[in-house]
Design a protein around this motif. Sequence first.
Motif, PDB file in Angstrom:
ATOM      1  N   LEU A   7       3.002  -6.374  -2.100  1.00 10.16           N
ATOM      2  CA  LEU A   7       2.058  -5.861  -3.184  1.00 10.16           C
ATOM      3  C   LEU A   7       0.728  -5.363  -2.290  1.00 10.16           C
ATOM      4  CD1 LEU A   7       1.997  -7.895  -6.357  1.00 10.16           C
ATOM      5  CD2 LEU A   7       2.842  -5.531  -6.097  1.00 10.16           C
ATOM      6  N   SER A  11      -0.474  -1.744  -1.381  1.00 12.46           N
ATOM      7  CA  SER A  11      -1.836  -1.224  -1.637  1.00 12.46           C
ATOM      8  C   SER A  11      -2.646  -0.672  -0.541  1.00 12.46           C
ATOM      9  CB  SER A  11      -2.550  -2.438  -2.535  1.00 12.46           C
ATOM     10  OG  SER A  11      -2.821  -3.552  -1.530  1.00 12.46           O
ATOM     11  N   GLU A  19       6.585   6.593  -5.140  1.00  9.29           N
ATOM     12  CA  GLU A  19       6.501   5.748  -5.947  1.00  9.29           C
ATOM     13  C   GLU A  19       8.005   4.845  -6.469  1.00  9.29           C
ATOM     14  OE1 GLU A  19       3.701   3.789  -8.824  1.00  9.29           O
ATOM     15  OE2 GLU A  19       3.212   5.134  -7.416  1.00  9.29           O
ATOM     16  N   PRO A  20       8.839   5.733  -6.630  1.00  9.81           N
ATOM     17  CA  PRO A  20      10.039   4.974  -6.948  1.00  9.81           C
ATOM     18  C   PRO A  20      10.573   4.037  -6.061  1.00  9.81           C
ATOM     19  CG  PRO A  20      10.198   7.470  -7.632  1.00  9.81           C
ATOM     20  CD  PRO A  20       8.849   7.109  -6.708  1.00  9.81           C
ATOM     21  N   SER A  22       8.730   2.384  -3.735  1.00  9.66           N
ATOM     22  CA  SER A  22       7.896   1.178  -3.720  1.00  9.66           C
ATOM     23  C   SER A  22       8.094   0.175  -4.844  1.00  9.66           C
ATOM     24  CB  SER A  22       6.340   1.735  -3.726  1.00  9.66           C
ATOM     25  OG  SER A  22       5.895   2.220  -4.668  1.00  9.66           O
ATOM     26  N   GLN A  23       8.362   1.015  -6.171  1.00  3.99           N
ATOM     27  CA  GLN A  23       8.553   0.032  -7.451  1.00  3.99           C
ATOM     28  C   GLN A  23       9.889  -0.564  -7.171  1.00  3.99           C
ATOM     29  OE1 GLN A  23       8.236   2.888 -10.650  1.00  3.99           O
ATOM     30  NE2 GLN A  23       5.995   2.789 -10.477  1.00  3.99           N
ATOM     31  N   ALA A  24      10.941   0.132  -6.634  1.00  2.00           N
ATOM     32  CA  ALA A  24      12.160  -0.759  -6.523  1.00  2.00           C
ATOM     33  C   ALA A  24      12.053  -1.780  -5.309  1.00  2.00           C
ATOM     34  CB  ALA A  24      13.349   0.373  -5.817  1.00  2.00           C
ATOM     35  N   ILE A  26       9.161  -3.564  -4.897  1.00  3.79           N
ATOM     36  CA  ILE A  26       8.532  -4.443  -5.533  1.00  3.79           C
ATOM     37  C   ILE A  26       9.612  -5.304  -6.363  1.00  3.79           C
ATOM     38  CG2 ILE A  26       6.699  -5.000  -7.273  1.00  3.79           C
ATOM     39  CD1 ILE A  26       5.319  -2.920  -5.694  1.00  3.79           C
ATOM     40  N   PHE A  27      10.324  -4.537  -7.275  1.00  2.00           N
ATOM     41  CA  PHE A  27      11.143  -5.152  -8.218  1.00  2.00           C
ATOM     42  C   PHE A  27      12.271  -6.049  -7.612  1.00  2.00           C
ATOM     43  CE2 PHE A  27      15.089  -5.117 -10.794  1.00  2.00           C
ATOM     44  CZ  PHE A  27      14.662  -5.813 -11.770  1.00  2.00           C
TER      45      PHE A  27
END
Length: 185
Positions: A7, A11, A19-20, A22-24, A26-27
């Motif tokens: 994170l 940041s 975005e997709p 980085s979200q993947a 993080i998940f």
Amino acid sequence: MPLLGVLFYFSKTPRFIPEPISQAKIFSTILLTIILPVLVYYLLKTLNKVDSIYLKSTDERKLPLLINSVIIALVITRVFTQTEIEELYYFFVGILLSTLVCFFLAVFKVKASIHMLAASGFFMFAIALSIHFHININGSIALMMILLGAIATSRLHLKAHTYPELIIGSLTGFIPQLLLLKLWL
């Protein structure tokens, strides 16, 4: 701490990462470094391999540390490969090295503070990111230093560790991250 490092990276990095993606990432980090270890803990508890979540003895720490090493190796090979996000790849390589050192210390009946290991490893990674990207995060670094002191104080207050165990844990987290800097900084 691995999730905190991921994170923090997303940041603070000036790089464009969709975005997709980085979200993947993080998940995947949440799934592999939080949910899976919790499930493994309950499995070990059911099999009477651990008495409590505190892992008070060095013998109790061996199997969870070994399993955690396998999980971190999975993160390195599947989530943060060297060719994708090099900084996070080496962050997780440092975590793997710290975990393996902590495992070998446990084999030799030396207890290290895993709390301090994780916090000091993240602290060194944050400093490295600051240098690497030439960004001023002095406030974050100062806050992290206060949190390192608070973690150490709480471990002493709870009588979970001695001073040498805290120092060994701090060095075990800090040094691998420091040594890996020459590979990506």
